[in-house]
Design an enzyme around this catalytic site. Structure first.
Site, PDB file in Angstrom:
ATOM      1  CE  LYS A   1      31.240  51.500   8.273  1.00  0.00           C
ATOM      2  NZ  LYS A   1      30.198  50.676   8.092  1.00  0.00           N
TER       3      LYS A   1
ATOM      4  CB  SER B   1      31.616  47.155   8.470  1.00  0.00           C
ATOM      5  OG  SER B   1      30.461  47.893   8.025  1.00  0.00           O
TER       6      SER B   1
ATOM      7  CB  SER C   1      27.731  47.752   9.331  1.00  0.00           C
ATOM      8  OG  SER C   1      28.154  46.593   8.798  1.00  0.00           O
TER       9      SER C   1
HETATM   10  N1  GLN Z   1      28.376  41.711   8.085  1.00  0.00           N
HETATM   11  C1  GLN Z   1      27.628  42.098   6.850  1.00  0.00           C
HETATM   12  C2  GLN Z   1      28.492  42.133   5.793  1.00  0.00           C
HETATM   13  O1  GLN Z   1      29.759  41.761   5.970  1.00  0.00           O
HETATM   14  C3  GLN Z   1      27.130  43.627   7.232  1.00  0.00           C
HETATM   15  C4  GLN Z   1      28.103  44.610   6.767  1.00  0.00           C
HETATM   16  C5  GLN Z   1      27.360  46.043   6.447  1.00  0.00           C
HETATM   17  O2  GLN Z   1      26.375  46.276   7.171  1.00  0.00           O
HETATM   18  N2  GLN Z   1      28.050  46.946   5.987  1.00  0.00           N
HETATM   19  O3  GLN Z   1      28.073  42.521   4.651  1.00  0.00           O
END
Ligand code: GLN
EC number: 6.3.5.7
Length: 432
Positions: free
Chosen positions: A29, A104, A128
């Protein structure tokens, strides 16, 4: 654009000649630092930024013989559930290219689902790793807080996040966790629990006598097809000798609200470092000036860099987080969110006395169509209802494919006690 836009940067970083991951390709990532290879966090702010050092997990991948084959696309700074907030364009879901891959870490999951990488690393602040694993039909693990070093991970909300593995099978995901887990003197929050782990060996499918707790609250409001697929999977586990019990966790109703207050508050502080002076887009580039003197005083120069460098979702969160932490409001928002966090931890403690693992749908809904969620951020935030409680409680969880609803992948989430990675790996492997 490559077929699914799973990568922001294609690169080849070779590891040691042999090791447990020799011959394996890994997508990393793009918020995980790679020495000499651009690391953007999916943001215009960091376009062109090349870290001078490797994250600990990258060092461990190299030592294990892996070949990193690129930096995976992601929501900007990890803020999103669809990978559509990336400055570098959306990633498509290989299972259905009209749909989002989740986020994400959508690029990481899509790369594995499409066979562009054998394995991938994502980061999970509020789901994410698990959300994109569920939407793309692959396996993803969010480790217990402190099991994996965050050194070299660009922070979004550091009290919540962990780097986690994504793979086609439970055993491979657990094997990748074995490589990255373990204490690190450069991250004082790490623990020794993962030092001599063998999580891969726990993928033996043996759930005989295991008690699986289902928190009724995590099924409330979920899509019908998702719920059906979930119960089919629970029946399958019962047929294999597991026992199912209902548990109740009233606190999870507050989880999304508490998560977003805490995550945005931490983000507003963590992202203060991006002002264009040390790294990232600077005011001269952002404002098209010839030199810094034209960019005004420091305040104007920082504002120009941040105005141009951050996308709308990141700005929204910095503003809300700054507000939540501002003088006079602390007790009203941040203090309350911390209370809710403590309550959620307590509910999990009690539920995990009654059961060895807890199970729920990973995502309450099937993958969104591209563009569907961007208009209303609240709908998007609510899709995190089943994943964020786990981060608030520092617990481990895995998402494993449980079948399909309307031809789209459905993920089932197992949640374990602290350092209970072996138990969730075992339970998940019984569904393969
Ligand atoms: N969807 C969640 C957010 O936008 C989780 C994101 C994540 O785990 N980085 O914060």
């Amino acid at each position: 654009m490559a077929e699914f836009n799973a990568y922001i940067t294609k690169a080849r970083i070779d590891g040691a000649d042999d090791g447990p991951l020799a011959g394996k390709t890994v997508a990393v990532k793009d918020n995980i630092s790679t020495e000499g290879v651009e690391t953007t966090c999916g943001s215009k702010m960091l376009e062109g930024y090349v870290p001078p050092y490797d994250a600990t997990v990258v060092e461990r991948l190299k030592a294990a013989g892996a070949t990193i084959n690129g930096k995976a696309n992601m929501d900007e700074f990890g803020m999103g559930t669809t990978t559509e907030t990336s400055h570098f364009g959306a990633t498509l879901n290989p299972a259905d290219t009209d749909r989002v891959p989740g986020g994400s870490s959508g690029g990481s999951a899509a790369a594995v689902a499409a066979g562009e990488a054998d394995l991938a690393l994502g980061s999970d602040t509020g789901g994410s790793v698990r959300a994109p694993a569920a939407f793309c039909g692959v396996v993803g693990i969010k480790p217990t807080y402190g099991l994996v070093s965050r050194y070299g991970l660009v922070a979004y909300a550091n009290s919540l996040e962990q780097i986690g593995p994504i793979a086609q099978t439970v055993e491979e995901a657990a094997g990748l966790l074995d490589v990255i887990a373990g204490s690190d003197p450069r991250d004082a929050t790490t623990v020794e629990a993962g030092d001599d782990s063998n999580y891969a060996a726990a993928a033996d499918g043996d759930v005989e006598g295991m008690t699986i707790g289902v928190p009724e609250e995590l099924l409330d409001g979920a899509d019908e097809g998702v719920v059906e697929t979930f119960w089919d999977a629970i029946e399958d586990l019962e047929a294999q000798g597991a026992e199912y019990v209902e548990v109740s966790m009233p606190s999870v109703e507050k989880a999304v609200a508490a998560y977003y207050v805490i995550a945005m508050s931490e983000a507003s502080s963590n992202l203060a470092r991006f002002d264009g002076t040390r790294y990232g887009l600077n005011a001269v580039e952002a404002g098209d000036y010839d030199d810094l003197s034209e960019a005004g005083n420091w305040n104007e120069a920082f504002a120009t860099a941040r105005e141009e460098g951050f996308g709308p979702e990141v700005k929204r969160r910095i503003l809300l987080g700054t507000f939540a932490l501002s003088a006079g409001y602390h007790d009203r928002y941040y203090g309350k969110a911390q209370d809710a966090r403590a309550w959620i931890k307590q509910d999990f403690d009690e539920s995990l006395q009654a059961a060895d693992v807890l199970a729920s749908p990973t995502m309450p809904v099937p993958p969104f169509e591209l563009g569907e969620g961007l208009e209303d951020p609240r709908t998007m935030y609510l899709a995190d209802a089943n994943t964020v409680p786990v981060n608030l409680a520092d617990l481990p969880a895995i998402s494993v494919p449980a079948g399909e609803a309307d031809g789209l992948p459905v993920g089932l989430q197992f949640i374990g006690p602290k350092y209970g990675e072996e138990t969730i790996v075992r339970a998940a492997s019984a569904l393969e």
